[in-house]
Design a protein around this motif. Structure first.
Motif, PDB file in Angstrom:
ATOM      1  N   GLU A  95      -4.642   4.661  -5.985  1.00  0.00           N
ATOM      2  CA  GLU A  95      -3.483   4.792  -5.089  1.00  0.00           C
ATOM      3  C   GLU A  95      -2.250   4.150  -5.714  1.00  0.00           C
ATOM      4  OE1 GLU A  95      -3.915   3.922  -0.735  1.00  0.00           O
ATOM      5  OE2 GLU A  95      -2.449   2.349  -1.211  1.00  0.00           O
ATOM      6  N   SER A  96      -1.121   4.797  -5.591  1.00  0.00           N
ATOM      7  CA  SER A  96       0.144   4.251  -6.094  1.00  0.00           C
ATOM      8  C   SER A  96       1.056   3.927  -4.911  1.00  0.00           C
ATOM      9  CB  SER A  96       0.840   5.253  -7.019  1.00  0.00           C
ATOM     10  OG  SER A  96       2.099   4.760  -7.424  1.00  0.00           O
ATOM     11  N   PRO A  97       1.462   2.654  -4.743  1.00  0.00           N
ATOM     12  CA  PRO A  97       2.291   2.266  -3.600  1.00  0.00           C
ATOM     13  C   PRO A  97       3.772   2.591  -3.822  1.00  0.00           C
ATOM     14  CG  PRO A  97       1.806   0.347  -4.907  1.00  0.00           C
ATOM     15  CD  PRO A  97       1.107   1.486  -5.580  1.00  0.00           C
ATOM     16  N   THR A  98       4.031   3.834  -4.176  1.00  0.00           N
ATOM     17  CA  THR A  98       5.388   4.273  -4.475  1.00  0.00           C
ATOM     18  C   THR A  98       5.728   5.500  -3.629  1.00  0.00           C
ATOM     19  OG1 THR A  98       4.660   5.727  -6.266  1.00  0.00           O
ATOM     20  CG2 THR A  98       5.214   3.456  -6.857  1.00  0.00           C
ATOM     21  N   VAL A  99       7.011   5.782  -3.565  1.00  0.00           N
ATOM     22  CA  VAL A  99       7.509   6.976  -2.894  1.00  0.00           C
ATOM     23  C   VAL A  99       8.411   7.701  -3.877  1.00  0.00           C
ATOM     24  CG1 VAL A  99       8.949   7.848  -0.998  1.00  0.00           C
ATOM     25  CG2 VAL A  99       7.367   5.945  -0.598  1.00  0.00           C
ATOM     26  N   SER A 156       0.842  -1.189   0.000  1.00  0.00           N
ATOM     27  CA  SER A 156       0.000   0.000   0.000  1.00  0.00           C
ATOM     28  C   SER A 156       0.880   1.242   0.000  1.00  0.00           C
ATOM     29  CB  SER A 156      -0.894   0.016   1.245  1.00  0.00           C
ATOM     30  OG  SER A 156      -0.085   0.133   2.415  1.00  0.00           O
ATOM     31  N   LYS A 157       0.265   2.379  -0.194  1.00  0.00           N
ATOM     32  CA  LYS A 157       1.000   3.645  -0.129  1.00  0.00           C
ATOM     33  C   LYS A 157       1.622   3.838   1.253  1.00  0.00           C
ATOM     34  CE  LYS A 157       2.056   7.865  -1.654  1.00  0.00           C
ATOM     35  NZ  LYS A 157       3.003   8.080  -2.768  1.00  0.00           N
ATOM     36  N   ALA A 217       4.606   1.545   1.728  1.00  0.00           N
ATOM     37  CA  ALA A 217       5.758   2.041   0.968  1.00  0.00           C
ATOM     38  C   ALA A 217       6.427   3.199   1.694  1.00  0.00           C
ATOM     39  CB  ALA A 217       5.311   2.478  -0.427  1.00  0.00           C
ATOM     40  N   GLU A 218       5.643   4.093   2.238  1.00  0.00           N
ATOM     41  CA  GLU A 218       6.206   5.230   2.970  1.00  0.00           C
ATOM     42  C   GLU A 218       6.915   4.769   4.238  1.00  0.00           C
ATOM     43  OE1 GLU A 218       2.705   7.615   3.398  1.00  0.00           O
ATOM     44  OE2 GLU A 218       2.994   8.631   1.467  1.00  0.00           O
TER      45      GLU A 218
END
Length: 257
Positions: A77-81, A32-33, A36-37
Motif C-alpha cells: 500500500e502507498s499512502p499517497t494521492v 495509511s492510504k 491520505a485520501e
C-alpha cells in the motif's frame, strides 16, 4: 464531524478554520492510504469553501504523525494521492494557509507532512526527525528536498544522515517551527489561525502564493511576476473595505472579492 469524514480523518469547522485530525491513535497516526485520501479531500474542501479561511492539521491521541504505515507498506500500500503526494498534501498544499499543530512525534513522513504546512505550533514535549535511514529508506516525501529550504543545510544534512531526533526547543531555535506551547498545540494553532482569519482572505492567499513561488523566480522577473499576482488584490472590494474600515475605526467586513 462531517458527512465526508472517514474514521481515519476527522474534520471540524470552528470560526472559519477547518481542523483536520489524523485519527489513527493506536498506530501513532501512521499514514495509511485511507488517511491520505481523507486529508486530500479536506484540503480540497478548504480551498473550495469561501467561508473557510485557514486549515489546521493535527493528530489524535497525543501524536502528530509517526510516518508511513510500515504494515501497509509491506502489504504494497502507498499512502499517497495522485497529484498530491504523501499524506494527500506534501506535493500540492492548499492555496489557503495551513497550520500544523504538533503533539508527540512528527517523524519521517510525519515531519514531511509538517514541513508542507505553512506554520507550525508544537507542544514543548514534541519530537522531530527523519529517521528513514535507520530503516534503510530515504525521506522521499520531501524531507531531503524541502528541509534544506527551511533550516540550515548542514543541520538538515545531519538530521537526514543520522536519523536522530530534535526536541521542540531546538526546532524553534532552528526556525523549523513558529511557536512552542505548554498548553495543547491545537489551542495554540487556533489562536494563530484566528489572527490570520481576521485578515483579508484575498490578501492572505496571494501573500502565501508569492512567498511560496517567488523563490523559483529569476531576479529580473520577480517584481513583474509579483505584480501579476497582486494586481487583482489592490483593486478588490476587500482592499477598499480595508481602507474604509481603517478610516472609520471599525473591523472590516471581508467578502473575499
Amino acid at each position: 464531524m462531517s458527512a465526508a469524514d472517514t474514521k481515519e480523518v476527522l474534520t471540524e469547522v470552528e470560526d472559519g478554520v477547518l481542523i483536520v485530525t489524523i485519527n489513527r491513535p493506536d498506530a501513532k497516526n501512521a499514514m495509511s492510504k485511507a488517511a491520505a485520501e481523507g486529508i486530500a479531500a479536506a484540503m480540497d474542501r478548504l480551498d473550495a469553501e469561501d467561508d473557510l479561511r485557514v486549515g489546521i492539521l493535527t493528530g489524535a491521541g497525543g501524536t502528530f504523525c509517526s510516518g508511513m504505515d510500515l504494515k501497509g507498506f509491506l502489504r504494497g500500500e502507498s499512502p499517497t494521492v495522485e497529484g498530491r503526494g504523501f499524506g494527500g498534501v506534501v506535493q500540492a498544499p492548499p492555496a489557503k494557509p495551513l497550520i500544523a499543530a504538533v503533539e508527540g512525534y512528527a517523524l519521517a513522513g510525519g515531519l514531511e507532512l509538517m514541513i508542507a504546512c505553512d506554520l507550525v505550533v508544537a507542544h514543548k514535549d514534541a519530537k522531530f526527525g527523519i529517521p528513514e535511514v535507520k530503516r534503510g529508506l530515504v525521506a522521499a516525501a520531501g524531507g531531503v528536498m524541502m528541509l534544506p529550504d527551511q533550516i540550515s543545510e548542514r543541520i538538515a544534512m545531519e538530521l537526514a544522515l543520522t536519523g536522530e531526533f530534535i526536541d521542540a526547543q531546538r526546532a524553534y531555535e532552528l526556525g523549523l517551527i513558529n511557536e512552542v506551547v505548554d498548553a495543547p498545540a491545537l489551542e495554540g494553532a487556533k489562536t494563530l489561525a484566528a489572527k490570520i482569519a481576521a485578515n483579508g482572505p484575498l490578501a492572505v492567499k496571494v501573500s502565501k502564493q508569492v512567498m511560496r513561488q517567488s523563490r523559483g523566480w529569476d531576479m529580473e522577473e520577480r517584481y513583474e511576476k509579483q505584480g501579476q499576482l497582486i494586481a487583482p488584490v489592490f483593486v478588490s472590494e476587500d482592499a477598499r473595505e480595508g481602507a474604509a474600515a481603517f478610516a472609520e475605526k471599525r473591523k472590516p467586513n471581508w467578502k473575499g472579492k
